[in-house]
Design an enzyme around this catalytic site. Sequence first.
Site, mmCIF file in Angstrom:
data_model
loop_
_atom_site.group_PDB
_atom_site.id
_atom_site.type_symbol
_atom_site.label_atom_id
_atom_site.label_comp_id
_atom_site.label_asym_id
_atom_site.label_seq_id
_atom_site.Cartn_x
_atom_site.Cartn_y
_atom_site.Cartn_z
ATOM 1 N N CYS A 94 0.828 -1.220 0.000
ATOM 2 C CA CYS A 94 0.000 0.000 0.000
ATOM 3 C C CYS A 94 0.858 1.264 0.000
ATOM 4 O O CYS A 94 0.425 2.304 -0.470
ATOM 5 C CB CYS A 94 -0.856 0.072 1.253
ATOM 6 N N CYS A 108 -0.639 7.687 12.186
ATOM 7 C CA CYS A 108 0.683 7.458 11.579
ATOM 8 C C CYS A 108 1.731 7.277 12.679
ATOM 9 O O CYS A 108 2.681 6.504 12.534
ATOM 10 C CB CYS A 108 1.090 8.630 10.701
HETATM 11 FE FE1 FES Z 1 0.060 7.245 5.943
HETATM 12 FE FE2 FES Z 1 0.826 9.092 7.680
HETATM 13 S S1 FES Z 1 1.669 7.153 7.388
HETATM 14 S S2 FES Z 1 -0.781 9.252 6.215
#
Ligand code: FES
Length: 212
Positions: free
Chosen positions: A36, A107
Amino acid sequence: MSIPYTKKVLQYFLHPKNVGEIKDADATATEGSPSCGDMVKLYLKVDPKTHEIKDIKFQSYGCASNIATASIITELAKGKNIETAKDISWENASKELGGLPPVKVHCAVLAVDALKTAIENYENTHGLLKEKISTDDKIAIKRLRHVINPIAGRDIVSTNLVKDVKVHDKIIDVTVDMAEDHQFYNNIADEIIERLIPLWDIEKVIVIGTPD
Ligand code: FES
């Protein structure tokens, strides 16, 4: 619309610390999905006697929040005993970074999860588990919830990509609803194996695709 990052987040994003790979790592963990793009991989080198984290590195394909968090937690964890390092949270990281925008907290969680999983993997493979629970399908499925189905953008369990999990004779068989010649098959199979093989009583993980 630009994201309101603090100066410190931007500083760590532009000049991250402890980036890279440890070739002879004692434990690793990947969170997110290489297929992804949102992915962080963490490597640990641990002193076998004191269980102090001697070296820690990360590779990230995530955003500024992910990279800054991974960077700061590697600094916080280096030199600490794994027991203490386990308690490092995304809140600690956020505080050190002067705060993170709410939309970017996940994140940071991804980076902290990588640290926790790497420590857990180390404990599994080095006989350090306080309680040695025999691996069963529930334990395996819990770990598989961290593997992302690149087609759906969510984990392979909740998206029903995992059809069956059987644990027997130190082996885990995972049947997935995907043909073995599918473009994502090898990636997913590798991620499943990487996620399950550190379990202390498992010697082999077999991924079985479905016929075309
Ligand atoms: Fe995917 Fe921050 S790691 S938006």
